[in-house]
Structure formats: C-alpha cells, structure tokens
Design a protein around this motif. Structure first.
Motif, PDB file in Angstrom:
ATOM      1  N   MET A   1       9.262   4.533  -2.572  1.00 32.39           N
ATOM      2  CA  MET A   1      10.106   3.594  -4.595  1.00 32.39           C
ATOM      3  C   MET A   1      10.909   2.747  -3.856  1.00 32.39           C
ATOM      4  SD  MET A   1       8.899   3.916  -7.082  1.00 32.39           S
ATOM      5  CE  MET A   1       8.231   3.119  -8.811  1.00 32.39           C
ATOM      6  N   ARG A   2      10.992   1.595  -4.388  1.00 35.29           N
ATOM      7  CA  ARG A   2      12.005   0.708  -4.258  1.00 35.29           C
ATOM      8  C   ARG A   2      11.956  -0.029  -5.926  1.00 35.29           C
ATOM      9  NH1 ARG A   2      11.507  -5.453  -4.122  1.00 35.29           N
ATOM     10  NH2 ARG A   2      12.415  -6.520  -1.836  1.00 35.29           N
ATOM     11  N   LEU A   3      13.631  -0.732  -5.718  1.00 34.40           N
ATOM     12  CA  LEU A   3      13.738  -1.273  -6.170  1.00 34.40           C
ATOM     13  C   LEU A   3      15.131  -2.286  -5.653  1.00 34.40           C
ATOM     14  CD1 LEU A   3      17.010  -0.304  -7.459  1.00 34.40           C
ATOM     15  CD2 LEU A   3      16.106   1.802  -7.280  1.00 34.40           C
TER      16      LEU A   3
ATOM     17  N   ASP B   1       0.839  -1.265   0.444  1.00 31.29           N
ATOM     18  CA  ASP B   1      -0.100   0.162  -0.003  1.00 31.29           C
ATOM     19  C   ASP B   1       0.713   1.141   0.303  1.00 31.29           C
ATOM     20  OD1 ASP B   1      -2.317  -1.389  -0.360  1.00 31.29           O
ATOM     21  OD2 ASP B   1      -2.973  -1.477   2.096  1.00 31.29           O
ATOM     22  N   ALA B   2       1.968   0.912   0.289  1.00 32.74           N
ATOM     23  CA  ALA B   2       2.625   1.947   1.024  1.00 32.74           C
ATOM     24  C   ALA B   2       4.356   2.174   0.246  1.00 32.74           C
ATOM     25  CB  ALA B   2       3.111   2.216   2.145  1.00 32.74           C
ATOM     26  N   THR B   3       4.049   1.737  -1.240  1.00 36.31           N
ATOM     27  CA  THR B   3       5.679   1.139  -1.654  1.00 36.31           C
ATOM     28  C   THR B   3       5.202   0.459  -3.081  1.00 36.31           C
ATOM     29  OG1 THR B   3       6.615   0.451   0.422  1.00 36.31           O
ATOM     30  CG2 THR B   3       7.735  -0.174  -2.487  1.00 36.31           C
ATOM     31  N   GLY B   4       5.626   1.874  -3.869  1.00 41.98           N
ATOM     32  CA  GLY B   4       5.637   1.406  -5.138  1.00 41.98           C
ATOM     33  C   GLY B   4       7.067   0.775  -5.353  1.00 41.98           C
ATOM     34  N   GLU B   5       7.539  -0.446  -6.872  1.00 41.90           N
ATOM     35  CA  GLU B   5       8.357  -0.884  -7.421  1.00 41.90           C
ATOM     36  C   GLU B   5       8.729  -0.301  -8.879  1.00 41.90           C
ATOM     37  OE1 GLU B   5      10.328  -4.809  -6.064  1.00 41.90           O
ATOM     38  OE2 GLU B   5       8.912  -5.051  -7.146  1.00 41.90           O
ATOM     39  N   PHE B   6       9.979  -0.469  -9.247  1.00 42.68           N
ATOM     40  CA  PHE B   6      10.030  -0.237 -10.853  1.00 42.68           C
ATOM     41  C   PHE B   6      11.134  -1.301 -11.038  1.00 42.68           C
ATOM     42  CE2 PHE B   6      13.260   3.053  -9.750  1.00 42.68           C
ATOM     43  CZ  PHE B   6      14.849   2.484 -10.357  1.00 42.68           C
ATOM     44  N   GLY B   7      10.531  -1.539 -11.897  1.00 41.58           N
ATOM     45  CA  GLY B   7      12.023  -2.957 -12.445  1.00 41.58           C
ATOM     46  C   GLY B   7      12.447  -2.530 -14.070  1.00 41.58           C
ATOM     47  N   LEU B   8      13.110  -3.800 -14.529  1.00 38.39           N
ATOM     48  CA  LEU B   8      12.927  -3.905 -15.739  1.00 38.39           C
ATOM     49  C   LEU B   8      13.835  -2.821 -16.450  1.00 38.39           C
ATOM     50  CD1 LEU B   8      10.432  -6.878 -16.648  1.00 38.39           C
ATOM     51  CD2 LEU B   8      12.661  -7.595 -16.148  1.00 38.39           C
TER      52      LEU B   8
END
Length: 178
Positions: A119-121, A80-87
């Motif tokens: 934001m997370r990676l 709910d609090a965290t987005g993530e990007f990858g690739l």
C-alpha cells in the motif's frame, strides 16, 4: 457515535450532486486545516467535478455514522503490486473516533483483496518548519506500519502544483506491506 460503516461508492453515485459536493467540501475543509501555510491563498485541494470522476472510476469509499457521511478516502491501483490511498478526510467532529483508521483499513483490505502486496500513500511536509497536522500524520502512519521509501519534491510528481506552494516542501512516499 453510532455504528461506523465503510463502503465503496458505486459509479452511479457520481450523479448525486449533493453527495459529491459534500465530499469535495469535506476534503477541502480538512486539507485547508491540515495544510495551512503550505499553499498560496485560494488554492483548494479538490473540486466536485474531480470527486465525481473518482466516484465514476470506483475510487471513493465513504465512512458513515448512522447514515451521515463522516469521512472519505480515494483508493486506486498504483501498479499491479501496489494500491494507493489518498484524499483521506474525516469530519472534524469525528476526529479521534476511528474514522481515519476504518477508512485506511478498508483501503488496505480492498487492495489486498485485489492481489496487491503493498500500500502506498503520499504526504507533503514543510521542509524548514514543523506543521503540527503533518507531524501527527507522519507519526500515525508510522504507528500503523507505513515507512518512507522516497523523499523528493512535489514538482517531480506533480509539476503543475509546485507553483502553488507557499513554502518549500518535501514530498514523501510511504509504503506498507500488505
């Protein structure tokens, strides 16, 4: 380079086999270079089928320069609090031109707009030697505000990938407040 634009692909784009195959090829090309020596021979980062699934889920954004796709990123909700990007992948012919920065900014803005505060990676780095591409990425992520919040091994999060590693690696999780 002309005017760079970034957009989230709609689910219907998953049916565009040419686009999906081109995105998978781009990711695999970029990761083959940036992860040389980390994986056993023959390992690929993704497939057209996997990319199509991410597109259907509304998780793939592309960067375009005068209509030509020059980069992509996967954006997802971690919690709910965290987005993530990858690739994250930028066409080698466009490196250093702001494609990566534009894709990360788009991912951060989208996550912020959806109410996420972090934001997370993830970054895989060799444990006993320095990989130039990984060192560059770590420095770049720090420069744009990301900090390592967890260091572990890939088998903790992706046990099916651990046997494919060619060298011992640390699995780093990075966060940035939005």
């Amino acid at each position: 380079m002309g005017e760079l634009s970034v957009e989230l692909l709609g689910p219907a784009a998953a049916g565009d086999a040419g686009l999906v195959e081109a995105l998978a090829a781009l990711v695999n090309e970029v990761y083959a270079d940036s992860e040389t020596g980390l994986w056993l021979d023959g390992a690929s980062r993704t497939s057209a089928a996997e990319i199509a699934g991410f597109v259907r889920a509304g998780e793939i954004a592309v960067a375009r320069d005068e209509g030509r796709t020059v980069g992509c990123v996967r954006i997802q909700r971690w919690d709910d609090a965290t987005g993530e990007f990858g690739l994250l992948a930028a066409d080698p012919d466009h490196r250093g031109s702001g494609v990566g920065r534009a894709l990360v900014r788009f991912a951060e803005d989208r996550s912020r707009d959806e109410g996420r505060t972090t934001m997370r990676l993830e970054l895989l780095v060799p444990r006993t030697w320095t990989h130039p591409a990984k060192a560059f990425l770590a420095q770049w992520y720090e420069h744009i505000g990301y900090r390592v919040v967890r260091r572990g091994t890939i088998d903790e999060d992706y046990p099916h990938l651990a046997p494919l590693l060619a060298t011992p690696c640390d699995f780093l999780v990075w966060h940035k407040p939005l």
